[in-house]
Design a protein around this motif. Sequence first.
Motif, PDB file in Angstrom:
ATOM      1  N   CYS A 250      -0.374   7.870   1.031  1.00  0.00           N
ATOM      2  CA  CYS A 250      -0.851   6.705   0.283  1.00  0.00           C
ATOM      3  C   CYS A 250       0.291   6.023  -0.456  1.00  0.00           C
ATOM      4  N   LEU A 255      -2.070   4.145   4.924  1.00  0.00           N
ATOM      5  CA  LEU A 255      -3.445   4.452   4.554  1.00  0.00           C
ATOM      6  C   LEU A 255      -4.264   4.944   5.738  1.00  0.00           C
ATOM      7  N   ASP A 256      -4.055   4.367   6.912  1.00  0.00           N
ATOM      8  CA  ASP A 256      -4.816   4.803   8.084  1.00  0.00           C
ATOM      9  C   ASP A 256      -4.502   6.256   8.417  1.00  0.00           C
ATOM     10  N   CYS A 259      -6.217   8.485   5.963  1.00  0.00           N
ATOM     11  CA  CYS A 259      -7.645   8.646   6.278  1.00  0.00           C
ATOM     12  C   CYS A 259      -7.838   9.645   7.424  1.00  0.00           C
ATOM     13  N   LEU A 280      -6.240   8.002  -2.439  1.00  0.00           N
ATOM     14  CA  LEU A 280      -6.701   7.252  -1.280  1.00  0.00           C
ATOM     15  C   LEU A 280      -7.553   6.058  -1.721  1.00  0.00           C
ATOM     16  N   ILE A 281      -8.422   6.277  -2.700  1.00  0.00           N
ATOM     17  CA  ILE A 281      -9.254   5.179  -3.209  1.00  0.00           C
ATOM     18  C   ILE A 281      -8.387   4.121  -3.883  1.00  0.00           C
ATOM     19  N   LEU A 284      -6.549   2.117  -1.109  1.00  0.00           N
ATOM     20  CA  LEU A 284      -7.448   1.239  -0.359  1.00  0.00           C
ATOM     21  C   LEU A 284      -7.905   0.064  -1.210  1.00  0.00           C
ATOM     22  N   ALA A 287      -5.206  -2.440  -1.281  1.00  0.00           N
ATOM     23  CA  ALA A 287      -5.077  -3.109   0.017  1.00  0.00           C
ATOM     24  C   ALA A 287      -6.272  -4.014   0.311  1.00  0.00           C
ATOM     25  N   ARG A 289      -9.365  -3.114   0.932  1.00  0.00           N
ATOM     26  CA  ARG A 289     -10.268  -2.543   1.934  1.00  0.00           C
ATOM     27  C   ARG A 289     -11.482  -1.919   1.225  1.00  0.00           C
ATOM     28  N   HIS A 290     -12.324  -2.786   0.706  1.00  0.00           N
ATOM     29  CA  HIS A 290     -13.435  -2.324  -0.125  1.00  0.00           C
ATOM     30  C   HIS A 290     -14.491  -1.579   0.679  1.00  0.00           C
ATOM     31  N   LYS A 292     -13.968   0.494   3.113  1.00  0.00           N
ATOM     32  CA  LYS A 292     -13.519   1.884   3.251  1.00  0.00           C
ATOM     33  C   LYS A 292     -13.654   2.635   1.930  1.00  0.00           C
ATOM     34  N   VAL A 293     -13.440   1.922   0.821  1.00  0.00           N
ATOM     35  CA  VAL A 293     -13.623   2.551  -0.491  1.00  0.00           C
ATOM     36  C   VAL A 293     -15.075   2.978  -0.664  1.00  0.00           C
TER      37      VAL A 293
END
Length: 625
Positions: A250, A255-256, A259, A280-281, A284, A287, A289-290, A292-293
């Motif tokens: 992270c 990030l990918d 995950c 990680l949260i 994300l 970035a 990426r809500h 995924k959060v």
Amino acid sequence: MLHAARRRTPPLSTRFAAAFLSAKPEPQPPPLSPRLVDAAVSRCPSDALALSFFLWCARRPAYFHPPSSFDCVLPAATRLASHLRTAPELLHELQSLGCPIRPHTFLILLRLYWRGGMYPLVLHLFEQMPLWGFHHNAFARNVVLDVLLRTGCVDEALRFLGDNPSPNYLTYAIVLTHLCRAGDWSGVRACFTATLRQGFLPSAASLASVFACCSKAGTMHELLQLLSYALVLGQQLTSAMWTCLIARMCTEGRLDEACRILGNMMRSDSSPTVVTYTPLIRGLFRAGRHDKVSELLGSMESNSCNPDLVLYNVLMDCMMKEKRYDEAIDIYLHLHGNQMKPDAYTLSTLVQVLQLSRNIDLLPRLILGTEISYDLVACNSVLSALCKSGFPSEALQFYIDMIGLGIRPDSYSYVGLVDSLCELGRIDHAINVYRNVVTSNPDSDAYVHVAILHGLVRRGHNHMAYRIFREAVRQNYALDVVCYTTVLHGLFRSHLVEEARDLFDKMKDSGITSNTCTYNVMLRGLCRTRNMLAVTQLLTEMECADVQMDSISFNVLVVLLVKLQRISSATALVREMLNLGMKLSTKTCWLLSQSIGHRFILEDTIIAESEGSDSTSDLLVCSAS
């Protein structure tokens, strides 16, 4: 013949025979137990006897003292060592009580005083062993190695390790533990390599420590090498190792991959913790990426992984940066609903959210109406937030409640108290508090002096601020550039120009370096006198001191040039400001438009600053930077 030659034993008398047959064997003493040893130690009439008895028990066959027994005898052993002061005196005292001085005696004493943190005595006992004819074994060397590392003697510890003829696994484990705690990745890498070369396999705990240190200070390549080593070795990756790997991914924005690693972790039957999810949260969220959060938060809930205070703080911070202020406040309220007490970081974030959302009036109700984990840091955060947000009465009451809770205030607490009293106009009380603080602690930090000086200047008590400042100079208190700048501002407000210029010269003579804000205070004060010679000299001095002019400096000069009817010079200075990306204040724009006869039109590139940039607070706050 032989049978005939044997003497016949005379028969026993009836009384003696009866006594012999009726006699019972003497009762055996009860076997040693930790409970019995601890009770005897606590009842010994002297500390020396207590330690001697403890050593006697240690010499009994098949008996070993548990850690609790060491803790029980430790107070007596500490008092005895403090009384005798040196290792030879201690050994001779024990010897005089009939305690034999053997290698085992030294090992017990080393372990006892190492456990009690009496490290100088441990080193002295280690030095005494050869003088009594004993060799150092691996245990004694490991104890000394740990002591050297605990006391910060790293170089000496590494030399001691190099001189060790027979290091064992525990030797390297001790060094690894301390180096990992210190974050010395180069040292950890060298020690870990030496451990493997010696044929020792690290335990899961040691490998996890090395993993954590590498994830913070090592390269990603090295972290992946450690991961490969653990897998080849057949070791099961612990939750802490997975977490370190995810956190590092992270940090590097991968990030990918993070995950995917989380998925591998869950498939390997290693349960992620809230510490695993938090970086990680955060990554994300940043970035954007809500979705995924939301997926991760749902996964946490399904796995019964409850958020902790750190995760709540992260969520509040992310919501604030995305200007989702209502949701940030909802998270704060949800935190209380889960019976969690906010810390200093939570309160700081809450204040920022309320200020940005223009809901600062809610601060007393949100903070004072809820239960907070009241340590000193949290109390100071609440006190500072109430003061800076314009709630001096609530801040004063909170300080009184804080004292009622038995929390001892520090310098930051006194700063909040002085700020509150000044804001409430209780100047005499504020001065009394300040004088009590500096009298009891003459080495108080400069921000204590800044608090009273700034409070007095803000309330218009400029002469009083100057008197207190001169008294602080006479007492040789710790005054910094902010103290001088505050008093300079007060002197100019009282039209004491010569006193201000004299103080500025004394400040330079004392070796305190002026910053941009100090020069701005001087520039504004001199511009109000319209003394162009003094202004020119100050600008030259700023250039020689390599102090850059900011937007305040330019605005002050533009206003002076306009008032002196030097419109062309003012216009040229405005163009230079725009080229530097600086903005005009509202006052500057108004004066320019009035002087040019309303022909001055602000272009789209010129965004006027508010009049607040001319205020005392904005002028003085920047001096601390």
